[in-house]
Write a protein that holds these residues in place. Structure first.
Motif, PDB file in Angstrom:
ATOM      1  N   SER A   1       0.844  -1.195   0.000  1.00 54.83           N
ATOM      2  CA  SER A   1       0.000   0.000   0.000  1.00 54.83           C
ATOM      3  C   SER A   1       0.878   1.244   0.000  1.00 54.83           C
ATOM      4  O   SER A   1       1.852   1.326   0.749  1.00 54.83           O
TER       5      SER A   1
ATOM      6  N   ARG B   1     -11.951   1.548  -7.748  1.00 56.15           N
ATOM      7  CA  ARG B   1     -11.038   0.449  -7.409  1.00 56.15           C
ATOM      8  C   ARG B   1      -9.621   0.949  -7.682  1.00 56.15           C
ATOM      9  O   ARG B   1      -9.057   0.693  -8.733  1.00 56.15           O
TER      10      ARG B   1
ATOM     11  N   LEU C   1      -6.326  -0.654  -9.690  1.00 58.94           N
ATOM     12  CA  LEU C   1      -6.714  -1.981 -10.152  1.00 58.94           C
ATOM     13  C   LEU C   1      -6.054  -2.331 -11.485  1.00 58.94           C
ATOM     14  O   LEU C   1      -5.694  -3.482 -11.730  1.00 58.94           O
ATOM     15  N   HIS C   2      -5.879  -1.339 -12.323  1.00 61.86           N
ATOM     16  CA  HIS C   2      -5.284  -1.567 -13.644  1.00 61.86           C
ATOM     17  C   HIS C   2      -3.942  -0.847 -13.771  1.00 61.86           C
ATOM     18  O   HIS C   2      -3.567  -0.405 -14.860  1.00 61.86           O
ATOM     19  N   SER C   3      -3.219  -0.750 -12.680  1.00 64.75           N
ATOM     20  CA  SER C   3      -1.957   0.008 -12.681  1.00 64.75           C
ATOM     21  C   SER C   3      -0.814  -0.718 -13.363  1.00 64.75           C
ATOM     22  O   SER C   3       0.199  -0.107 -13.698  1.00 64.75           O
TER      23      SER C   3
ATOM     24  N   PHE D   1      -0.958  -1.110  -3.857  1.00 58.07           N
ATOM     25  CA  PHE D   1      -2.326  -0.832  -3.438  1.00 58.07           C
ATOM     26  C   PHE D   1      -2.464   0.631  -3.033  1.00 58.07           C
ATOM     27  O   PHE D   1      -1.506   1.255  -2.566  1.00 58.07           O
TER      28      PHE D   1
ATOM     29  N   PHE E   1      -5.783   2.865  -1.137  1.00 56.39           N
ATOM     30  CA  PHE E   1      -7.189   2.901  -0.735  1.00 56.39           C
ATOM     31  C   PHE E   1      -7.633   4.270  -0.223  1.00 56.39           C
ATOM     32  O   PHE E   1      -8.782   4.431   0.195  1.00 56.39           O
TER      33      PHE E   1
ATOM     34  N   ALA F   1     -15.538  -3.082  -3.241  1.00 58.07           N
ATOM     35  CA  ALA F   1     -14.417  -2.414  -3.895  1.00 58.07           C
ATOM     36  C   ALA F   1     -13.084  -2.886  -3.319  1.00 58.07           C
ATOM     37  O   ALA F   1     -12.132  -3.183  -4.051  1.00 58.07           O
TER      38      ALA F   1
ATOM     39  N   GLU G   1     -12.464  -6.660  -4.263  1.00 58.18           N
ATOM     40  CA  GLU G   1     -12.116  -6.864  -5.669  1.00 58.18           C
ATOM     41  C   GLU G   1     -10.653  -6.534  -5.937  1.00 58.18           C
ATOM     42  O   GLU G   1      -9.949  -7.262  -6.643  1.00 58.18           O
ATOM     43  N   VAL G   2     -10.178  -5.440  -5.352  1.00 61.41           N
ATOM     44  CA  VAL G   2      -8.772  -5.068  -5.543  1.00 61.41           C
ATOM     45  C   VAL G   2      -7.853  -6.128  -4.942  1.00 61.41           C
ATOM     46  O   VAL G   2      -6.869  -6.550  -5.572  1.00 61.41           O
TER      47      VAL G   2
ATOM     48  N   LYS H   1      -7.973  -9.419  -7.186  1.00 57.13           N
ATOM     49  CA  LYS H   1      -7.348  -9.309  -8.514  1.00 57.13           C
ATOM     50  C   LYS H   1      -5.845  -9.071  -8.420  1.00 57.13           C
ATOM     51  O   LYS H   1      -5.070  -9.586  -9.248  1.00 57.13           O
ATOM     52  N   LYS H   2      -5.397  -8.315  -7.421  1.00 53.79           N
ATOM     53  CA  LYS H   2      -3.962  -8.121  -7.243  1.00 53.79           C
ATOM     54  C   LYS H   2      -3.290  -9.428  -6.803  1.00 53.79           C
ATOM     55  O   LYS H   2      -2.166  -9.727  -7.217  1.00 53.79           O
TER      56      LYS H   2
END
Length: 350
Positions: free
Chosen positions: A165, A207, A210-212, A217, A219, A251, A254-255, A258-259
């Motif tokens: 994070s 999110r 999410l597509h970085s 992370f 938040f 939210a 999901e992050v 997927k990560k």
């Protein structure tokens, strides 16, 4: 190191006092003999969060009675303890000093060695006390309080940071969002419970990252979006609170899911360990189980009662470090604590 050792572990990094006894029996996974925990939640509720000075004073009151309780439940004498382990960091400095001071005093009185343990390593290894312990190597998702990290774990003391994070961690997002909704302290569990009665698709929340393309992370932006939505709802917030809680949880989860899957793809590993307080979240467990099953990945969690801070994970981490030859316990009783202490630094030195 394969000799049998009885390790006493003391955890006092924040707002829970934990004591446990773990025994090594040859080269296998150490066995939990007994553990006891006191949570300070009720004491801190009046202040809406942890008050460090109060936390430290309460640790002083609790640690020795808890130690006596654990020894009694295990049917062992204090003189049988071979190593006294304690949380050296990270955490609140004053709280850490209580555990370190008591552990080193006990070690000196008994003439037994002491060992300082990394709090997050304790969380990371805690699933080894479960009915379904993992095997190395694996990807670890650490979601504990102010820490959200993905690590590649090749063995005890061999940790590679994959992502972390960069502002608020997942636990902070749960707690701060709950506070914005007026759910009190501790907010995370309250938000999760309320979310069970809401519609996760009711509000479109961001999110972050999410597509970085990386495994980091963020938040803080989600927390801000929750604040904006709560203000928009105004007088309707109370009626829509469950929906907002469910959307917030969705939210975050999901992050995390997927990560974690991205980390598994990047490393090529087929085993995931989830540890830390947020690892007890029911929605996270359900979605991780389903997503990992779909791609042939095994997921391991700590037992629910070992997700929060506890002495068992500290005693276990000490025992496993000794077994692996990663560290030797010391009979030097001068001590320090490390309120800030990166976990991946253990792969280099202590």
């Amino acid at each position: 190191m394969t000799e049998n050792l009885l390790v006493l572990g003391i955890e006092s990094s924040c707002d829970e006092t934990g004591v446990a006894l773990v025994e090594t029996r040859g080269p296998g996974v150490p066995v939990l003999c007994a553990h006891a925990l006191h949570s300070q939640i009720e004491m801190h509720q009046a202040y809406g969060g942890v008050v460090p000075e109060l936390a430290s004073r309460d640790h002083i009151r609790r640690v020795l009675p808890l130690t006596q309780k654990v020894l009694g439940e295990a049917g062992r004498a204090l003189t049988e303890v071979d190593v006294v382990a304690y949380t050296r960091g990270p955490g609140l400095a004053g709280a850490l000093l209580v555990g370190a001071g008591v552990a080193c005093a006990l070690g000196a009185a008994l003439g037994k060695p002491v060992l300082g343990v990394h709090h997050l390593e304790g969380h990371l290894l805690s699933p080894f006390l479960s009915l379904d312990p993992p095997q190395f190597p694996f990807v670890a998702l650490l979601v504990s309080g102010g820490h959200t990290q993905l690590m590649r774990v090749d063995g005890v003391g061999h940790y590679e940071l994959l992502g972390e994070s960069i502002d608020d961690a997942a636990g902070e997002a749960f707690d701060k969002s709950a506070k914005l909704m007026g759910l009190g302290y501790p907010g995370g569990p309250a938000l999760s419970k309320l979310a069970e009665h809401g519609d996760a698709a009711a509000f479109k929340l961001p999110r972050p990252l999410l597509h970085s393309g990386n495994l980091d992370f963020s938040f803080a932006g989600l927390k801000t979006a929750v604040l904006v939505q709560a203000k928009k709802l105004g007088d309707q917030l109370e009626a829509r609170k469950a929906d907002l809680a469910a959307s917030t949880q969705a939210a975050i989860v999901e992050v995390l899911v997927k990560k974690s899957l991205a980390a598994l793809r990047q490393t090529g590993l087929k085993r995931l360990v989830v540890a830390g307080g947020v690892g007890a979240n029911r929605s996270l467990r359900l979605q991780l189980d389903a997503a990992c099953f779909a791609v042939g990945v095994r997921v391991h969690y700590p037992e629910l009662h070992l997700c929060t801070d506890n002495g068992a994970m500290i005693a276990l981490a000490a025992a496993m470090r000794l077994q692996a030859g990663q560290q030797t316990a010391s009979e030097v009783y001068a001590f320090d604590v490390k309120p800030r202490w990166p976990l991946n630094s253990l792969s280099r030195s202590l």
